[in-house]
Every structure is written in C-alpha cells, then in structure tokens.
Design a protein around this motif. Structure first.
Motif, mmCIF file in Angstrom:
data_model
loop_
_atom_site.group_PDB
_atom_site.id
_atom_site.type_symbol
_atom_site.label_atom_id
_atom_site.label_comp_id
_atom_site.label_asym_id
_atom_site.label_seq_id
_atom_site.Cartn_x
_atom_site.Cartn_y
_atom_site.Cartn_z
ATOM 1 N N THR A 209 0.843 -1.195 0.000
ATOM 2 C CA THR A 209 0.000 0.000 0.000
ATOM 3 C C THR A 209 0.878 1.245 0.000
ATOM 4 O O THR A 209 2.088 1.171 0.278
ATOM 5 C CB THR A 209 -0.894 0.021 1.250
ATOM 6 N N PRO A 210 0.311 2.407 -0.261
ATOM 7 C CA PRO A 210 1.081 3.664 -0.162
ATOM 8 C C PRO A 210 1.084 4.232 1.252
ATOM 9 O O PRO A 210 1.276 5.433 1.434
ATOM 10 C CB PRO A 210 0.340 4.587 -1.134
ATOM 11 N N TYR A 211 0.847 3.386 2.258
ATOM 12 C CA TYR A 211 0.754 3.845 3.635
ATOM 13 C C TYR A 211 1.694 3.050 4.535
ATOM 14 O O TYR A 211 2.028 1.899 4.257
ATOM 15 C CB TYR A 211 -0.679 3.697 4.167
ATOM 16 N N SER A 212 2.071 3.679 5.635
ATOM 17 C CA SER A 212 2.810 3.014 6.709
ATOM 18 C C SER A 212 1.905 2.945 7.931
ATOM 19 O O SER A 212 1.079 3.840 8.156
ATOM 20 C CB SER A 212 4.094 3.775 7.044
ATOM 21 N N PHE A 213 2.066 1.891 8.739
ATOM 22 C CA PHE A 213 1.167 1.661 9.858
ATOM 23 C C PHE A 213 1.981 1.514 11.148
ATOM 24 O O PHE A 213 3.046 0.889 11.162
ATOM 25 C CB PHE A 213 0.329 0.406 9.628
ATOM 26 N N TRP A 214 1.420 2.069 12.223
ATOM 27 C CA TRP A 214 2.081 1.964 13.514
ATOM 28 C C TRP A 214 2.085 0.523 14.021
ATOM 29 O O TRP A 214 3.128 0.021 14.438
ATOM 30 C CB TRP A 214 1.382 2.865 14.539
ATOM 31 N N ALA A 215 0.943 -0.108 14.015
ATOM 32 C CA ALA A 215 0.844 -1.488 14.524
ATOM 33 C C ALA A 215 -0.306 -2.188 13.801
ATOM 34 O O ALA A 215 -1.418 -1.643 13.728
ATOM 35 C CB ALA A 215 0.617 -1.500 16.029
ATOM 36 N N VAL A 216 -0.026 -3.381 13.300
ATOM 37 C CA VAL A 216 -1.033 -4.149 12.562
ATOM 38 C C VAL A 216 -1.176 -5.525 13.211
ATOM 39 O O VAL A 216 -0.256 -6.346 13.134
ATOM 40 C CB VAL A 216 -0.651 -4.306 11.079
ATOM 41 N N PRO A 217 -2.311 -5.805 13.858
ATOM 42 C CA PRO A 217 -2.532 -7.150 14.411
ATOM 43 C C PRO A 217 -2.761 -8.160 13.290
ATOM 44 O O PRO A 217 -3.469 -7.883 12.316
ATOM 45 C CB PRO A 217 -3.779 -6.978 15.276
ATOM 46 N N ASP A 271 -9.707 4.802 11.054
ATOM 47 C CA ASP A 271 -9.071 5.408 12.221
ATOM 48 C C ASP A 271 -7.755 6.048 11.791
ATOM 49 O O ASP A 271 -6.790 5.340 11.461
ATOM 50 C CB ASP A 271 -8.825 4.340 13.285
ATOM 51 N N PRO A 272 -7.656 7.381 11.772
ATOM 52 C CA PRO A 272 -6.419 8.033 11.323
ATOM 53 C C PRO A 272 -5.206 7.700 12.186
ATOM 54 O O PRO A 272 -4.065 7.803 11.717
ATOM 55 C CB PRO A 272 -6.755 9.525 11.397
ATOM 56 N N SER A 273 -5.429 7.282 13.442
ATOM 57 C CA SER A 273 -4.300 7.062 14.339
ATOM 58 C C SER A 273 -3.507 5.811 13.993
ATOM 59 O O SER A 273 -2.407 5.620 14.532
ATOM 60 C CB SER A 273 -4.801 6.967 15.787
ATOM 61 N N VAL A 274 -4.008 4.950 13.112
ATOM 62 C CA VAL A 274 -3.252 3.740 12.768
ATOM 63 C C VAL A 274 -2.194 4.031 11.716
ATOM 64 O O VAL A 274 -1.286 3.210 11.503
ATOM 65 C CB VAL A 274 -4.200 2.620 12.258
ATOM 66 N N PHE A 275 -2.266 5.182 11.054
ATOM 67 C CA PHE A 275 -1.330 5.510 9.980
ATOM 68 C C PHE A 275 -0.125 6.257 10.533
ATOM 69 O O PHE A 275 -0.261 7.186 11.330
ATOM 70 C CB PHE A 275 -2.011 6.365 8.912
ATOM 71 N N MET A 276 1.050 5.871 10.079
ATOM 72 C CA MET A 276 2.260 6.626 10.391
ATOM 73 C C MET A 276 2.331 7.850 9.483
ATOM 74 O O MET A 276 1.796 7.828 8.366
ATOM 75 C CB MET A 276 3.497 5.746 10.198
ATOM 76 N N PRO A 277 2.973 8.925 9.919
ATOM 77 C CA PRO A 277 3.057 10.124 9.078
ATOM 78 C C PRO A 277 3.979 9.908 7.890
ATOM 79 O O PRO A 277 4.838 9.021 7.887
ATOM 80 C CB PRO A 277 3.611 11.176 10.038
ATOM 81 N N GLU A 282 4.553 15.738 10.386
ATOM 82 C CA GLU A 282 4.198 15.365 11.743
ATOM 83 C C GLU A 282 2.782 14.827 11.842
ATOM 84 O O GLU A 282 2.493 13.999 12.689
ATOM 85 C CB GLU A 282 4.349 16.568 12.673
ATOM 86 N N ALA A 283 1.906 15.301 10.970
ATOM 87 C CA ALA A 283 0.497 14.908 11.056
ATOM 88 C C ALA A 283 0.291 13.523 10.444
ATOM 89 O O ALA A 283 0.923 13.183 9.443
ATOM 90 C CB ALA A 283 -0.382 15.923 10.334
ATOM 91 N N PRO A 284 -0.560 12.697 11.031
ATOM 92 C CA PRO A 284 -0.844 11.383 10.440
ATOM 93 C C PRO A 284 -1.729 11.514 9.215
ATOM 94 O O PRO A 284 -2.234 12.585 8.898
ATOM 95 C CB PRO A 284 -1.580 10.656 11.571
ATOM 96 N N TYR A 285 -1.906 10.404 8.535
ATOM 97 C CA TYR A 285 -2.796 10.400 7.374
ATOM 98 C C TYR A 285 -4.223 10.695 7.821
ATOM 99 O O TYR A 285 -4.628 10.298 8.910
ATOM 100 C CB TYR A 285 -2.774 9.037 6.681
ATOM 101 N N PRO A 286 -4.970 11.370 6.999
ATOM 102 C CA PRO A 286 -6.382 11.595 7.337
ATOM 103 C C PRO A 286 -7.167 10.301 7.199
ATOM 104 O O PRO A 286 -6.810 9.414 6.448
ATOM 105 C CB PRO A 286 -6.842 12.638 6.306
#
Length: 288
Positions: A209-217, A271-277, A282-286
């Motif tokens: 994907t074009p995204y990075s994630f903080w934590a993925v169960p 949930d925007p908080s699962v995406f790394m900036p 500094e802001a996470p993904y919307p």
C-alpha cells in the motif's frame, strides 16, 4: 312691475330641472335597453370565463391523474425506507475449538458484517463456555468484511459448544466508493516440524500500500480437512510503505497436514491514528 319680473331665463334652476326631467323622460327607454344589454353582456363574459375554466380543467384532468399515479408510485414510506437502510446485525459464524491440552483450548470465530454502507466501528464480544466467559474484547468490522477473533487458553471441554456474545456496537455510515482496498498479504507460507514437537511457520508479510502503519494485528488460522487446526496472533509494528517483513511463529504442538492458511491483517482504515506520518511530516494520514 320691473322689466323681466315673472320671466324665466335658461339659467333659471327651475328651467334646468324641467329640461333634465324632459330629457330623462325621452331617453328613459334607451337607458333601460342599454342597462339590460350591459347585464346581458356581463352574463356572456361570465359564461365565457366559466367555459374557459372548465375547458382548462378538463384538459388538465389527464395530467392530474398522471400526477396522482406518479405520487402513488414514488411515495416515500419513511418507516419502510429506514427499515430497508438500517444497519443489519453482525453475524457470528464458524466457531471452532482447538484443544491445546490439560483441559484448555483456543477458541476462534468469524464475525461477519453483512452491510454495504455500515461499518461496525467498535463491537464488544465475549466467548462463553461452561466454565465462564472470556475477558471482554473489542474489534471492528468494515462493510462486507469477515473479522476473525480468538481467545487463547480457555477452559473448554472437548465436546462443549462454545458461543459468542456480541455486546454494544458503534456503527458508522460510510461511502463504499471511498473505502480503499489495502494490498497487504502473506507470501511464501512454510510449515516446519521442530524437534521439540512444535510446529514453526514462516512467511513474508507484504505491505504493497502507499501507507505506513504503527501497529497491525495479524491472526493466522491454519486449516486441515476437519476444520481449524491452529490459530495464532501477533502484531507487526512500524510497518513501512512497500516493506516485506519476515514473520516467524511457533505452535507449541504438532499440526496435522495443513491444507489452507488464512492470514488476516486487522487495519482499521477509518481510524487516522493507525497511519504513520509521511516522511518529513508530523500529522498522520487523514481518515477515510
């Protein structure tokens, strides 16, 4: 008697009244005929106006009937509309018990969201056995998704029927066209019997994907011909864009011949908080 006394001139008021009376008497019949003609003409005008109204009414009857028919066809019954568009309840499917020895077992179930436009943003669940209940847990289920949930090392008899109780669910309406499908997958799944009698499993978790994630169960479910052979859960942290992460797990017991392995990545894209900036931001993904 002075000259002019006893004579009436044209300016005498009495003479004017006499002339007016004479004029009225001569033209009275004409005035009556004119007044009667005016009444007749007014009656004709009224009849013409009524005829025009009737003609317009008669000409508009088909259109009016068509409008009534269309209203009957397109009438919105709001009760039926809301009933047809409300969120359907989640369904619990395929509850399986995987014995782990000493009266314990791993229990796994699949929670399915049958809705196309409703996401279960937060749903609480518990596994219920004869010995009691598992600790309350929560998950999410996106529209049309099936979420695998599990509870480990539960006290369950081999012949016991376990059930899942769903608690309060928080719903959110979403536009399916705006919910992207994330290309995350497991490649190269390989099982290895270990000398200790356990079973090792290795695979590569691919983030395309074009995204990075903080934590993925991740929930890994191994299946054999008789159903679920084993279930395992881990979490991948700081999973970067395009990363291929090597994952290794160990089942404490030997697994029968595995026919299928399902690896589910639980990424709540709402949930925007699962995406790394992004790099340098500094802001996470919307959220979507």
């Amino acid at each position: 008697m002075a000259w002019g006394e006893g004579n009436h001139t044209e300016r005498d008021p009495g003479m004017l009244q006499l002339k007016l009376a004479e004029y009225a008497a001569r033209h009275r019949a004409r005035w009556q005929r004119g007044f009667q003609f005016s009444l007749f003409f007014l009656d004709v005008l009224i009849l013409c106006a009524l005829a025009i109204v009737y003609v317009e009414y008669a000409a508009g009857l088909p259109a009016h009937h068509a409008l009534e028919a269309s209203l009957n066809d397109s009438y919105i019954n709001f009760a039926s509309y809301h009933a047809a568009h409300r969120a359907l309840p989640l369904a619990v499917e395929e509850i399986a018990v995987v014995p782990t020895g000493r009266g314990r077992a791993d229990v796994v179930a699949r929670i399915t969201n049958p809705n196309r436009i409703w996401a279960a943003r937060e749903v609480f669940y518990q596994f219920v056995t004869a010995a009691g209940r598992s600790l309350p847990s929560r998950t999410f289920v996106l529209p049309g998704e099936a979420r695998v949930v599990a509870a480990f090392r539960q006290q369950v008899r081999p012949d016991e029927r376990v059930r899942v109780e769903l608690g309060e669910t928080a719903w959110r309406r979403v536009d399916p066209a705006r919910v992207p499908l994330l290309d995350v997958r497991a490649e190269g799944i390989r099982y290895t019997p270990l000398a200790t009698g356990a079973t090792g499993i290795d695979f590569v978790a691919v983030n395309a994907t074009p995204y990075s994630f903080w934590a993925v169960p991740l929930t890994v479910v191994a299946r054999h011909a008789g159903g679920v052979a084993g279930v395992h859960a881990i979490t991948i942290e700081r999973w970067k864009i395009g990363e291929r992460r090597q994952v290794s797990l160990i089942w404490p017991d030997a697994l029968p011949a595995v026919r299928e392995t399902n690896v589910q990545f639980a990424i709540d894209i709402l949930d925007p908080s699962v995406f790394m900036p992004f790099e340098g931001r500094e802001a996470p993904y919307p959220g979507f």
